[in-house]
Design a protein around this motif. Sequence first.
Motif, PDB file in Angstrom:
ATOM      1  N   LYS A   1      -5.641  -1.837  -6.752  1.00 24.87           N
ATOM      2  CA  LYS A   1      -6.701  -0.860  -6.500  1.00 24.87           C
ATOM      3  C   LYS A   1      -6.103   0.540  -6.589  1.00 24.87           C
ATOM      4  CE  LYS A   1      -8.896  -3.898  -3.041  1.00 24.87           C
ATOM      5  NZ  LYS A   1      -7.778  -4.437  -2.237  1.00 24.87           N
TER       6      LYS A   1
ATOM      7  N   HIS B   1     -12.760  -4.085   0.195  1.00 26.96           N
ATOM      8  CA  HIS B   1     -12.437  -2.737   0.658  1.00 26.96           C
ATOM      9  C   HIS B   1     -13.732  -2.072   1.112  1.00 26.96           C
ATOM     10  CE1 HIS B   1     -13.815  -2.094  -3.493  1.00 26.96           C
ATOM     11  NE2 HIS B   1     -14.168  -0.878  -3.105  1.00 26.96           N
TER      12      HIS B   1
ATOM     13  N   ASP C   1      -9.090  -0.445   2.939  1.00 23.78           N
ATOM     14  CA  ASP C   1      -8.641  -1.461   1.985  1.00 23.78           C
ATOM     15  C   ASP C   1      -8.598  -2.816   2.676  1.00 23.78           C
ATOM     16  OD1 ASP C   1      -7.665  -2.607  -0.357  1.00 23.78           O
ATOM     17  OD2 ASP C   1      -6.184  -1.032  -0.690  1.00 23.78           O
TER      18      ASP C   1
ATOM     19  N   ILE D   1       0.837  -1.205   0.000  1.00 24.17           N
ATOM     20  CA  ILE D   1       0.000   0.000   0.000  1.00 24.17           C
ATOM     21  C   ILE D   1       0.869   1.250   0.000  1.00 24.17           C
ATOM     22  CG2 ILE D   1      -1.607   1.376   1.398  1.00 24.17           C
ATOM     23  CD1 ILE D   1      -2.924  -1.150   2.335  1.00 24.17           C
TER      24      ILE D   1
ATOM     25  N   GLY E   1      -2.360   3.682  -4.226  1.00 25.44           N
ATOM     26  CA  GLY E   1      -3.292   2.577  -4.124  1.00 25.44           C
ATOM     27  C   GLY E   1      -2.620   1.343  -3.549  1.00 25.44           C
ATOM     28  N   SER E   2      -3.101   0.172  -3.941  1.00 28.42           N
ATOM     29  CA  SER E   2      -2.559  -1.063  -3.369  1.00 28.42           C
ATOM     30  C   SER E   2      -2.407  -2.140  -4.427  1.00 28.42           C
ATOM     31  CB  SER E   2      -3.470  -1.578  -2.249  1.00 28.42           C
ATOM     32  OG  SER E   2      -4.731  -1.979  -2.770  1.00 28.42           O
TER      33      SER E   2
ATOM     34  N   TYR F   1      -6.508   4.484  -5.551  1.00 20.34           N
ATOM     35  CA  TYR F   1      -7.180   5.404  -4.634  1.00 20.34           C
ATOM     36  C   TYR F   1      -7.426   6.739  -5.339  1.00 20.34           C
ATOM     37  CZ  TYR F   1      -5.262   2.195  -1.053  1.00 20.34           C
ATOM     38  OH  TYR F   1      -4.912   1.101  -0.296  1.00 20.34           O
TER      39      TYR F   1
ATOM     40  N   PHE G   1     -10.955   3.588  -5.745  1.00 19.03           N
ATOM     41  CA  PHE G   1     -10.911   2.141  -5.533  1.00 19.03           C
ATOM     42  C   PHE G   1     -11.357   1.387  -6.794  1.00 19.03           C
ATOM     43  CE2 PHE G   1     -10.514   3.364  -1.151  1.00 19.03           C
ATOM     44  CZ  PHE G   1      -9.693   2.371  -0.612  1.00 19.03           C
TER      45      PHE G   1
END
Length: 290
Positions: free
Chosen positions: A98, A171, A165, A49, A53-54, A100, A103
């Motif tokens: 994902k 999420h 998340d 992360i 995002g992730s 941000y 998402f």
Amino acid sequence: MRKLFYLFFVFYLGLHANAQNSRFFFEYKFAQDSLVLDSVYTELMYLDINERGSKFYSRDTFVTDSIVQSKIRSQRGQMSMNINGGHFKGRIRDVVEKTYPQFTIDFFSYIGFDRYHTSEQQDKIQWKIFPDTENAGGCNAQKAETRLFGRIWTAWFCKEYPIQDGPYKFHGLPGLIVKIYDADQSHIFELKGIKNLKDEEKWISELEQKSSKKLIKVSRDKFRKAFVEDRNDPMKAWRSSPGGMVSYQVTDASGKPVNMKDIKQSKEDRLKKENNILELDLIKGKAVPQ
């Protein structure tokens, strides 16, 4: 109003601080055969992360892909390639990214020899939050439930990590999802550790990776169609080898060549048992309504 603004400001600072560049280690336990739920596999997953995002992916698959890509590069230009099956580790080959704050989800998955990419504008996950708490992922977590992918899920989220998340595509809760499992607990994700990463260790999108494998971008519906076709005809990929004139020889861990008929039988047997995939709606029609 001032108090509300203050709480939002504190939440934002916490989110920003906790999402700078961290790796959350999740243990993923799953049963592939719905008739043998006590036969469980375990895989270590990374949830990286940062502010953009992730990225959620398997540690073992990441290592395996690095080895195989290196092997392919070393044999490039040859009329045949030898790929040692003993190098293959990691059962989970899917990657979830994902972005941000929307998402939005980019999903990457192999079907046969091909690697697919879908961009998913996922509807907002409808969570029902309960007052129940328990120790999960090393913190005092709160309970929530949802219906998704043809399953009912119980999640435990931790407000100590104000990041909306979680593992895989989950999420949307007011804290990091540190544990989540389906009704029969045949798919369980649980946080096991956290590591702060250096700036140079920030995750790189699959779209930015240099790879010999071209991504096939499709809609969710077309991905599902290709997924089902592969399960119905698992040797289709071998009959239409992506190498063209290049022939592939697969060997086992000892270096002994593997017969193609054995590969076919092995794949068919494996797929019969792999009936408990995480996203059940891929093979059982539409997902359970929200």
